[in-house]
Write a protein that holds these residues in place. Structure first.
Motif, PDB file in Angstrom:
ATOM      1  N   ILE A   1      63.988  12.009  -4.802  1.00 50.20           N
ATOM      2  CA  ILE A   1      63.858  13.032  -3.762  1.00 50.20           C
ATOM      3  C   ILE A   1      63.812  14.429  -4.376  1.00 50.20           C
ATOM      4  CG2 ILE A   1      64.914  13.979  -1.663  1.00 50.20           C
ATOM      5  CD1 ILE A   1      64.009  11.052  -1.402  1.00 50.20           C
ATOM      6  N   THR A   2      64.640  14.682  -5.364  1.00 50.19           N
ATOM      7  CA  THR A   2      64.848  16.054  -5.845  1.00 50.19           C
ATOM      8  C   THR A   2      64.006  16.446  -7.046  1.00 50.19           C
ATOM      9  OG1 THR A   2      66.672  15.339  -7.300  1.00 50.19           O
ATOM     10  CG2 THR A   2      67.238  15.967  -5.025  1.00 50.19           C
ATOM     11  N   ASP A   3      63.454  15.482  -7.785  1.00 51.57           N
ATOM     12  CA  ASP A   3      62.728  15.782  -9.023  1.00 51.57           C
ATOM     13  C   ASP A   3      61.260  15.376  -8.873  1.00 51.57           C
ATOM     14  OD1 ASP A   3      61.646  15.922 -11.567  1.00 51.57           O
ATOM     15  OD2 ASP A   3      63.393  15.062 -12.566  1.00 51.57           O
ATOM     16  N   PRO A   4      60.361  16.325  -8.581  1.00 46.90           N
ATOM     17  CA  PRO A   4      58.957  15.970  -8.354  1.00 46.90           C
ATOM     18  C   PRO A   4      58.257  15.413  -9.587  1.00 46.90           C
ATOM     19  CG  PRO A   4      59.260  18.358  -8.380  1.00 46.90           C
ATOM     20  CD  PRO A   4      60.621  17.753  -8.370  1.00 46.90           C
ATOM     21  N   VAL A   5      58.669  15.818 -10.766  1.00 42.03           N
ATOM     22  CA  VAL A   5      58.055  15.291 -11.981  1.00 42.03           C
ATOM     23  C   VAL A   5      58.394  13.805 -12.134  1.00 42.03           C
ATOM     24  CG1 VAL A   5      57.973  15.455 -14.496  1.00 42.03           C
ATOM     25  CG2 VAL A   5      58.070  17.551 -13.111  1.00 42.03           C
ATOM     26  N   TYR A   6      59.656  13.477 -11.956  1.00 42.44           N
ATOM     27  CA  TYR A   6      60.072  12.071 -12.009  1.00 42.44           C
ATOM     28  C   TYR A   6      59.398  11.273 -10.905  1.00 42.44           C
ATOM     29  CZ  TYR A   6      63.149   8.073 -11.081  1.00 42.44           C
ATOM     30  OH  TYR A   6      63.649   6.819 -10.818  1.00 42.44           O
ATOM     31  N   ARG A   7      59.316  11.835  -9.712  1.00 37.71           N
ATOM     32  CA  ARG A   7      58.694  11.130  -8.583  1.00 37.71           C
ATOM     33  C   ARG A   7      57.235  10.806  -8.895  1.00 37.71           C
ATOM     34  NH1 ARG A   7      60.215  14.296  -4.822  1.00 37.71           N
ATOM     35  NH2 ARG A   7      58.363  15.609  -4.546  1.00 37.71           N
ATOM     36  N   ALA A   8      56.520  11.736  -9.485  1.00 36.18           N
ATOM     37  CA  ALA A   8      55.116  11.501  -9.815  1.00 36.18           C
ATOM     38  C   ALA A   8      54.963  10.381 -10.833  1.00 36.18           C
ATOM     39  CB  ALA A   8      54.490  12.788 -10.327  1.00 36.18           C
ATOM     40  N   LYS A   9      55.879  10.295 -11.792  1.00 35.18           N
ATOM     41  CA  LYS A   9      55.822   9.227 -12.791  1.00 35.18           C
ATOM     42  C   LYS A   9      56.205   7.877 -12.183  1.00 35.18           C
ATOM     43  CE  LYS A   9      57.019  12.204 -16.749  1.00 35.18           C
ATOM     44  NZ  LYS A   9      58.060  12.460 -17.784  1.00 35.18           N
ATOM     45  N   ALA A  10      57.187   7.892 -11.278  1.00 41.67           N
ATOM     46  CA  ALA A  10      57.723   6.638 -10.730  1.00 41.67           C
ATOM     47  C   ALA A  10      56.814   6.008  -9.684  1.00 41.67           C
ATOM     48  CB  ALA A  10      59.103   6.898 -10.129  1.00 41.67           C
ATOM     49  N   THR A  11      56.166   6.823  -8.868  1.00 43.71           N
ATOM     50  CA  THR A  11      55.426   6.323  -7.709  1.00 43.71           C
ATOM     51  C   THR A  11      54.414   5.233  -8.042  1.00 43.71           C
ATOM     52  OG1 THR A  11      55.778   8.298  -6.364  1.00 43.71           O
ATOM     53  CG2 THR A  11      53.812   6.988  -5.879  1.00 43.71           C
ATOM     54  N   PRO A  12      53.580   5.352  -9.079  1.00 45.85           N
ATOM     55  CA  PRO A  12      52.614   4.278  -9.359  1.00 45.85           C
ATOM     56  C   PRO A  12      53.260   2.948  -9.744  1.00 45.85           C
ATOM     57  CG  PRO A  12      52.013   6.315 -10.501  1.00 45.85           C
ATOM     58  CD  PRO A  12      53.407   6.499  -9.985  1.00 45.85           C
ATOM     59  N   LEU A  13      54.524   2.987 -10.124  1.00 46.92           N
ATOM     60  CA  LEU A  13      55.209   1.776 -10.579  1.00 46.92           C
ATOM     61  C   LEU A  13      55.926   1.043  -9.450  1.00 46.92           C
ATOM     62  CD1 LEU A  13      56.810   3.289 -13.825  1.00 46.92           C
ATOM     63  CD2 LEU A  13      54.632   2.053 -13.621  1.00 46.92           C
ATOM     64  N   LEU A  14      55.844   1.556  -8.229  1.00 46.56           N
ATOM     65  CA  LEU A  14      56.638   1.018  -7.120  1.00 46.56           C
ATOM     66  C   LEU A  14      55.843   0.117  -6.183  1.00 46.56           C
ATOM     67  CD1 LEU A  14      58.711   4.228  -6.271  1.00 46.56           C
ATOM     68  CD2 LEU A  14      59.470   2.207  -7.529  1.00 46.56           C
ATOM     69  N   ALA A  15      54.668  -0.329  -6.597  1.00 46.72           N
ATOM     70  CA  ALA A  15      53.856  -1.211  -5.764  1.00 46.72           C
ATOM     71  C   ALA A  15      54.525  -2.568  -5.606  1.00 46.72           C
ATOM     72  CB  ALA A  15      52.468  -1.367  -6.372  1.00 46.72           C
ATOM     73  N   LEU A  16      54.213  -3.233  -4.490  1.00 51.29           N
ATOM     74  CA  LEU A  16      54.843  -4.502  -4.122  1.00 51.29           C
ATOM     75  C   LEU A  16      53.838  -5.644  -4.146  1.00 51.29           C
ATOM     76  CD1 LEU A  16      56.592  -2.791  -1.178  1.00 51.29           C
ATOM     77  CD2 LEU A  16      57.894  -4.042  -2.882  1.00 51.29           C
ATOM     78  N   PRO A  17      54.252  -6.832  -4.590  1.00 53.10           N
ATOM     79  CA  PRO A  17      53.341  -7.986  -4.634  1.00 53.10           C
ATOM     80  C   PRO A  17      53.175  -8.624  -3.256  1.00 53.10           C
ATOM     81  CG  PRO A  17      55.509  -8.658  -5.346  1.00 53.10           C
ATOM     82  CD  PRO A  17      55.593  -7.163  -5.091  1.00 53.10           C
ATOM     83  N   GLY A  18      52.312  -9.641  -3.208  1.00 51.40           N
ATOM     84  CA  GLY A  18      52.152 -10.435  -1.996  1.00 51.40           C
ATOM     85  C   GLY A  18      50.881 -10.176  -1.236  1.00 51.40           C
ATOM     86  N   GLN A  19      50.112  -9.156  -1.611  1.00 48.88           N
ATOM     87  CA  GLN A  19      48.874  -8.867  -0.900  1.00 48.88           C
ATOM     88  C   GLN A  19      47.794  -9.900  -1.224  1.00 48.88           C
ATOM     89  OE1 GLN A  19      48.797  -6.384   1.366  1.00 48.88           O
ATOM     90  NE2 GLN A  19      50.950  -6.126   0.858  1.00 48.88           N
ATOM     91  N   ILE A  20      47.765 -10.364  -2.477  1.00 45.94           N
ATOM     92  CA  ILE A  20      46.804 -11.391  -2.901  1.00 45.94           C
ATOM     93  C   ILE A  20      47.540 -12.724  -2.941  1.00 45.94           C
ATOM     94  CG2 ILE A  20      45.320 -12.178  -4.776  1.00 45.94           C
ATOM     95  CD1 ILE A  20      44.895  -9.251  -5.530  1.00 45.94           C
ATOM     96  N   ASP A  21      47.140 -13.658  -2.074  1.00 47.79           N
ATOM     97  CA  ASP A  21      47.870 -14.930  -1.988  1.00 47.79           C
ATOM     98  C   ASP A  21      47.087 -16.096  -2.571  1.00 47.79           C
ATOM     99  OD1 ASP A  21      45.927 -15.325  -0.094  1.00 47.79           O
ATOM    100  OD2 ASP A  21      47.302 -15.621   1.595  1.00 47.79           O
ATOM    101  N   ASP A  22      46.091 -15.797  -3.387  1.00 43.45           N
ATOM    102  CA  ASP A  22      45.326 -16.838  -4.057  1.00 43.45           C
ATOM    103  C   ASP A  22      46.278 -17.651  -4.938  1.00 43.45           C
ATOM    104  OD1 ASP A  22      43.737 -18.316  -5.868  1.00 43.45           O
ATOM    105  OD2 ASP A  22      42.073 -16.911  -5.639  1.00 43.45           O
ATOM    106  N   MET A  23      46.321 -18.967  -4.715  1.00 45.56           N
ATOM    107  CA  MET A  23      47.256 -19.809  -5.450  1.00 45.56           C
ATOM    108  C   MET A  23      47.028 -19.731  -6.952  1.00 45.56           C
ATOM    109  SD  MET A  23      49.317 -21.260  -3.266  1.00 45.56           S
ATOM    110  CE  MET A  23      49.970 -22.601  -4.239  1.00 45.56           C
ATOM    111  N   SER A  24      45.773 -19.596  -7.366  1.00 43.68           N
ATOM    112  CA  SER A  24      45.474 -19.586  -8.797  1.00 43.68           C
ATOM    113  C   SER A  24      45.933 -18.304  -9.481  1.00 43.68           C
ATOM    114  CB  SER A  24      43.968 -19.777  -9.016  1.00 43.68           C
ATOM    115  OG  SER A  24      43.237 -18.666  -8.500  1.00 43.68           O
TER     116      SER A  24
END
Length: 762
Positions: free
Chosen positions: A386-409
């Motif tokens: 919340i308080t550190d915009p530099v850290y937030r910019a670095k962290a944001t791309p790493l916070l994605a969540l799985p489960g959108q692609i459900d291809d078994m392979s």
């Protein structure tokens, strides 16, 4: 006219009137109350046997389907079958392979009539255990007879009539249902409409949510994705029992709602739409009843929270895969503080959504958590995202969540990619916080009574309550904004209960990482020397392997500044948390956290004080020294009657111990039964009662003594025979619905019909 003739005429008129009434049975006045009394406790939500949902006429007319919604092994996602959303009218549901349970066919009675005949003709032996051969387990295979197979089903399953394996319909209820079905099952149910006061508030919220402009559109989308699951109610002048659902509609305010049934709330609606507040129809059931308050003050606060700053945006992101997977990027333009504060203000709601949320039946997610733990939150002023915009910019791309692609392979590939991103984020977080000031008590948020939460898991369901309930738990969660938001999106917004095993496995595995992150964040509050000991206790045996395989190494020597002793730090922390946050602790718990020897609530009557003092003898003792725990189910209700006719309800929760909860499979291999304990607390703490005892307040001491002396199954059965309410008890439904009545009396907004699918055959 003679008196005899007059009486004869009167009798004839009464018979005619009675016949007219019998021929004019009202669904809303006569039938739905029967369903509510005897059927909805099993037939509601996604876990309705055979998908037969009897909480509303739409569900009764929809009928049954053989496909279970809960299927953790399917390799292909299933079509959604959400009541009121995915089809409208019986014909539309027939095209989705639902068959009628109300229509007579080829001269045969309706399927429902055949099933209640079967139950009526084979009543249970009063107060006896259910006969062997009737599978009552939550994982039983429901046979789902069709109109074509009902004759064979009746012949082979004479004791499987409805209501299933429980005290049945009264003669009057049975007769009314039979007449209604014989008349063609007519329905007169009318949707309720908002009152004038409610309509004004509905209009105010819809006007706010449908403002045009990129900034306004982005905020409304974020709010919708965070409130779509809520049962919204108006604190000011809202009618009791009236709840609303936030939906996307093809139609604007002022005309009937035409909801857009996307699979997930962040899927592309495909057309121009409007946010609408849709009245929730049908019987409210407790397991899906996750409430959220609205009011003019809440609207003003929301407007202030999101629009008081000078932030801007000139575009609104689309609904592509990446935008669904990473809400931190999608909504990056909205101040992070506003987003986090909105969630903190009603933290109990958000934790409820992912602890007992979209799944009704939670083992897909809940076997990743301990049976009881406390949760609290990082203060926004001390959350570096919340308080550190530099850290937030670095962290944001790493916070994605799985489960959108459900291809078994691609399941393994998807999982490892998101796991590695998460661990990269944890390494970045660790390095950043090591350079920050040491945490103090000020780092823990204390904004309102949502600040302290207790979570209890009952095998395949879970519950959340404000306040610190139970003994000091083995683990605690300290959640910051990235943890809270990822948990919500992973288990609520992005979770598809109709999804395949790949989607569900990815969701479950990532939640395991989140739990680990919340626990390790708590370790930052502990003295450095205590951290390895606590971690070893949480991840015993195979847990150490999981630490090596999937978790980021967070060993560090960054100090804590809470002033805790190096030995017994967790207990000291709990003690100080209770004292420092006493004014925010919504549920003080002298029964399980007894310190003075007076292990009861001081404000209750003396008979209840004596009963609670007796109950406290059971709390916190490990099963190795209290053998009866081995025979108690997950959630037991105690109904305690006083001499003045009043009663109190207590919930007894069994806390199962595990060496670790780090794996999807093999839970029984990690189970430590000798360490199980009980939590006993006033109120109804579970949507799924597993059993009930009823006793008089003056019997509490004898009841506890009997439990203490029950060393084997035979000894426990003596307790059940004396005080237990079995499924076959002729007054079973009176006792069961008294739990609903208790909720209506003491927590009316939270009240709903409880689920009895898990009521055990003790």
């Amino acid at each position: 006219m003679s008196l005899r003739a007059s009486l004869a005429l009167t009798m004839a008129f009464m018979l005619l009137a009675g016949g007219a009434r019998a021929a004019n049975i009202s669904y809303s006045k006569d039938i739905q109350p029967i369903f509510t009394d005897k059927c909805v406790a099993c037939h509601a939500c996604y876990d309705s046997p055979c998908q037969l949902n009897l909480s509303a006429a739409e569900g009764a007319q929809r009928g049954a389907n053989k496909l279970p919604v809960y299927n953790g092994s399917r390799t292909k996602a299933q079509d959604t079958t959400r009541l009121f959303l995915d089809a409208h009218g019986a014909d539309a549901w027939r095209r989705k392979d639902f068959w009628s349970v109300l229509d007579a066919r080829n001269g045969q009675a309706a399927l429902m009539a055949r099933m209640i005949d079967l139950g009526h003709n084979h009543p249970l032996v009063p107060n006896a255990k259910i006969p062997d051969g009737l599978d009552l387990s939550i994982n039983r295979s429901n046979q789902c007879p069709t109109p074509d197979s009902i004759d064979d089903f009746v012949a082979k399953n004479p004791r499987s009539g409805m209501p299933f394996a429980v005290s049945g319909l009264s003669d009057q209820q049975y007769g009314t249902l039979k007449k209604w079905l014989a008349e063609g099952a007519p329905v007169d149910e009318q949707a309720w409409l908002p009152s004038a006061a409610e309509a004004r508030q509905v209009n105010a919220w819809e006007t706010f949510l449908n403002q045009r402009g990129a900034r306004e559109t982005l905020v409304s989308r974020w709010l919708y994705e965070h409130l779509f699951l809520a049962h919204l109610y108006f604190q000011d002048k809202g009618a009791p029992g009236h709840f609303f659902q936030l939906v996307r509609s093809r139609t604007p305010s002022g005309v009937p709602i035409d909801p857009i049934p996307t699979r997930r709330p962040n899927d592309d609606p495909g057309v121009e739409f409007y946010y609408r507040l849709w009245p929730i129809q049908g019987v409210i059931v407790h397991k899906t009843h996750i409430t959220y308050p609205l009011s003019p003050a809440k609207l003003a606060h929301t407007r202030e929270l999101f629009f008081s700053g000078d932030w801007t945006t000139d575009k609104v992101p689309g609904y592509g895969l990446q935008h669904r997977a990473n809400p931190f990027e999608t909504f990056a333009a909205i101040p992070a503080r506003a987003r986090y504060q909105f969630m903190l203000d009603n933290a109990e709601y958000f934790v409820r959504t992912f602890i007992r949320g979209p799944v009704c039946r939670g083992q897909i997610a809940t076997d990743v958590i301990r049976d009881n733990f406390w949760t609290f939150f990082q203060d926004p002023d001390h959350d570096l995202y919340i308080t550190d915009p530099v850290y937030r910019a670095k962290a944001t791309p790493l916070l994605a969540l799985p489960g959108q692609i459900d291809d078994m392979s691609q399941m393994l590939q998807q999982w490892t990619a998101y796991r590695d991103k998460r661990n990269e984020y944890e390494a970045l977080r660790l390095d950043t916080y090591e350079d920050a000031p040491a945490p103090t008590w000020a780092d823990i948020w204390r904004g309102n009574d949502n600040a302290l939460l207790s979570i209890f898991r009952q095998y395949d369901s879970a519950s959340v309550r404000k306040g610190l309930i139970g003994g000091v738990p083995q683990t605690m969660w300290w959640m910051d904004y990235p943890l809270l938001e990822r948990t919500y999106y992973g288990l609520v917004v992005n979770f598809d209960v109709f999804g395949n095993v790949s989607h569900q496995a990815q969701t479950r595995l990532y939640f395991d990482l989140i739990r680990n992150g919340a626990e390790q964040n708590f370790l930052r509050l502990m003295p450095v020397a205590e951290r390895p000991k606590l971690l070893d206790d949480w991840y015993q045996s195979s847990g150490k392997l999981k630490m090596w395989l999937d978790y980021q190494n967070v060993e560090n020597d960054a100090p804590s500044d809470l002033g805790l002793p190096e030995h017994g730090a967790k207990g000291a922390f709990a003690s100080q948390l209770l004292s420092r946050f006493a004014s925010l602790n919504a549920r003080p718990d002298p029964i399980n956290l007894c310190q003075s020897g007076a292990c009861y609530r001081p404000q209750v009557s003396r008979p209840l004080q004596d009963a609670e003092q007796a109950f406290s003898r059971l709390s916190g003792r490990p099963a190795a020294g209290l053998k009866v725990i081995d025979f108690l189910p997950e959630a037991t209700m105690l109904r305690v009657e006083m001499a003045d006719g009043k009663r109190e309800i207590y919930t007894v929760l069994r806390n199962r111990a595990h060496s670790n909860v780090a794996f999807m499979l093999g839970e029984s291999l990690r189970y430590q039964p000798g360490l199980d304990t009980l939590t006993i607390y006033p109120g109804v703490l579970s949507s799924y009662p597993n059993f009930m005892f009823s006793l008089k307040a003056e019997e509490a001491g004898d009841f506890v003594s009997a439990l203490e002396q029950a060393k084997d199954q035979a000894g426990f059965e003596q307790v059940v025979e004396h005080w237990g309410i079995r499924r076959s008890n002729p007054q079973f439904w009176t006792y069961f619905h008294d739990l609903d009545a208790y909720l209506r009396e003491f927590e009316p907004v939270e009240a709903g019909i409880l689920d009895m699918n898990r009521y055990e055959n003790l």
